[in-house]
Scaffold this active site. Structure first.
Site, short mmCIF file in Angstrom:
data_model
loop_
_atom_site.label_atom_id
_atom_site.label_comp_id
_atom_site.label_asym_id
_atom_site.label_seq_id
_atom_site.Cartn_x
_atom_site.Cartn_y
_atom_site.Cartn_z
N ALA A 14 0.64 -1.27 0.03
CA ALA A 14 0.09 0.02 -0.05
C ALA A 14 0.84 1.20 -0.02
O ALA A 14 0.24 2.30 -0.23
CB ALA A 14 -1.00 -0.04 1.26
N ARG A 68 10.23 7.78 -2.22
CA ARG A 68 11.79 7.89 -2.27
C ARG A 68 12.11 7.41 -3.71
O ARG A 68 13.02 7.55 -4.20
CB ARG A 68 12.28 7.09 -1.32
N LYS A 80 5.25 1.84 -6.28
CA LYS A 80 6.32 1.60 -6.05
C LYS A 80 6.58 0.12 -6.55
O LYS A 80 7.40 -0.42 -7.01
CB LYS A 80 6.91 1.66 -4.55
N GLU A 118 12.25 -0.61 15.86
CA GLU A 118 12.59 0.21 14.76
C GLU A 118 13.64 0.96 15.05
O GLU A 118 14.09 1.74 16.00
CB GLU A 118 11.19 1.03 14.56
N LYS A 121 8.71 -7.40 -41.47
CA LYS A 121 7.16 -7.19 -40.61
C LYS A 121 6.03 -8.07 -41.11
O LYS A 121 5.88 -7.96 -42.25
CB LYS A 121 7.06 -5.68 -40.75
N ALA A 179 16.42 -6.20 -61.90
CA ALA A 179 16.71 -5.25 -61.17
C ALA A 179 16.15 -3.92 -61.43
O ALA A 179 16.02 -3.60 -62.58
CB ALA A 179 18.56 -5.27 -61.01
#
Length: 459
Positions: free
Chosen positions: A11, A16, A23, A155, A351, A423
């Site tokens: 959450a 930072r 994050k 902590e 492609k 060609a």
């Protein structure tokens, strides 16, 4: 077998990171951090997984999908407060709940399994995953008593000088008896420096209620890295890259320079493949035996066949056969199929096309929206002109055809089997089987005319 549940803490906004991206969605080796966590939890055969989301909740739900249930933490008031949000889904259940952080992408399934096995084997109410840190700055410290029993977690911001000297740290991953967890959460307060409800406070509460608390120490501190900023993200990327590369090398893949080779987790590579420096292999790519990839090539969601060589090139969302030679500086774009023994040379772009077995486009050509048969030679500078500004059209070049250099094939058009295109031709009509098609202006030589032009310039 005891029922097992998981709570993923996801959450936090992650300020930072200084990013608009939530994050836990920042990728490590191409996969969002939180997805790495789920991938490692999945083999535990969990009865239920609950992810706590807050900022960017919808984006996280989109990534995880039905791999988890979700609850929203409207205010970010700490890890204890986050887990409480899951009580409506889990509080009445019996069994083991593992609580993990969504920003710890490196913890392996083996570590999770060992943690749970230790926890259940000890009959503990709580077990902390710990590690020894050379520099414990910023980490919660695991405080033990004289008998080496876990008493509490402090902590970093709340630790005194003696506690700051402790090197055993809390990794933020826990196992709990589910009933004991939600009972103890009722007693957690926010009387601390941050004014938050800390999940680690549950440890001391359980101890004070004579509940058994243990710790399981992993011997791999790097695995427990929590990613809170771009520096830690780069460290996680490096560790994950090393782990993936070592797995492939132990399975018989030669990676010439592992420090400069990036392989995403879901990639499958067979033995005796050689990967040269600067190579990036992404997504659900499969590389078959004896292939050589690189240097400086990028392969995205491709199947690459046996003994195929790709040099200095990019290929994405395509199937490449056996014994194909690609590059240098070729581009295989999505939805292309390159047949066995074909060659796609330097500065050739393919492609949404099929190139048949043994066909060659050796240099400086564009083949888009085309069906190329087998044993076709596409000369230098050939272009399938597939787009009129509104729609795209198909060019068909049948088996054994020869397309001369600097030819434009204006789609929709078919070049018949065994035919030749001279060609410099611009082909606007179908070429019959075994025909020679010449579509260029007749050459006219005016002798001496160049001298006249030069004399005019002098005058």
């Amino acid at each position: 077998m005891t029922n097992r549940y998981a709570v993923i803490l996801a959450a936090g906004q992650g300020t930072r990171m200084k990013s608009k991206l939530y994050k836990v969605l920042h990728p490590v080796m191409g996969r969002p951090m939180v997805q790495h966590v789920i991938d490692q939890l999945t083999p535990l055969n969990l009865d239920e997984t609950v992810t706590i989301v807050g900022f960017g909740a919808e984006m996280v739900k989109d990534v995880i999908g039905n791999q988890s249930k979700f609850v929203i933490q409207e205010e970010q008031l700490g890890t204890g407060h986050a887990v409480i949000q899951a009580k409506s889904l889990l509080q009445d259940k019996e069994g083991t709940t593992i609580v993990v952080c969504g920003d710890t992408p490196l913890i392996t399934n083996g570590t999770y399994e060992a943690l749970i096995k230790h926890h259940e084997g000890e009959g503990a109410s709580a077990t902390i995953l710990t590690a020894k840190a050379d520099d414990a700055t910023g980490y919660g410290r695991v405080i033990r008593n004289a008998a080496s029993e876990v008493e509490r977690i402090v902590e970093h911001k709340d630790a005194n000088e003696a506690e700051l000297q402790v090197t055993e740290i809390n990794t933020g991953t826990y196992c709990f008896d589910n009933q004991a967890l939600f009972q103890a959460l009722k007693e957690v307060s926010n009387d601390n420096a941050q004014g938050e409800y800390y999940l680690p406070d549950v440890i001391e509460i359980l101890r004070n209620n004579s509940k058994k608390v243990t710790a399981f120490m992993t011997d791999n501190f790097n695995e427990t890295l929590g990613v809170n900023d771009r520096v830690a993200l780069a460290r996680a990327e490096k560790t994950m890259k090393q782990r993936i590369n070592e797995k492939h090398m132990r399975n018989g893949v030669s990676i010439i320079d592992p420090e400069n080779t990036y392989i995403h987790p879901e990639v499958m590579i067979e033995p005796d493949v050689v990967i040269y420096p600067g190579t990036i292999i992404k997504g659900a790519s499969i590389i078959k035996e004896n292939a050589e990839i690189g240097p400086n090539s990028e392969i995205i969601n491709c199947e690459v066949g046996e003994s195929t060589v790709i040099r200095h090139s990019v290929a994405s969302d395509s199937k490449i056969g056996n014994r194909v030679n690609i590059g240098p500086f070729a581009h295989i774009r999505p939805d292309s199929t390159i047949g066995h023994g074909a060659k796609v040379g330097n500065f050739v772009e393919i492609k949404k096309s099929v190139v048949g077995e043994g066909s060659k486009a050796s240099h400086l050509s564009y083949v888009g929206d085309a069906q190329v048969g087998s044993n076709v030679n596409i000369g230098c500078g050939t272009i399938t002109v597939n787009y009129d500004g509104v729609n795209k059209y198909l060019t068909t070049i049948e088996d054994d055809s020869f397309i001369g250099c600097n030819s434009n094939l204006i789609a929709p058009v078919t070049i018949g089997k065994g035919s030749y295109v001279a060609a410099g031709s611009t082909i606007t009509k179908d070429v019959p089987t075994e025909a020679l098609s010449v579509a260029r202006a007749r050459q006219t030589n005016k002798e001496g005319y160049a001298s006249k032009l030069k004399n005019r310039k002098r005058d």
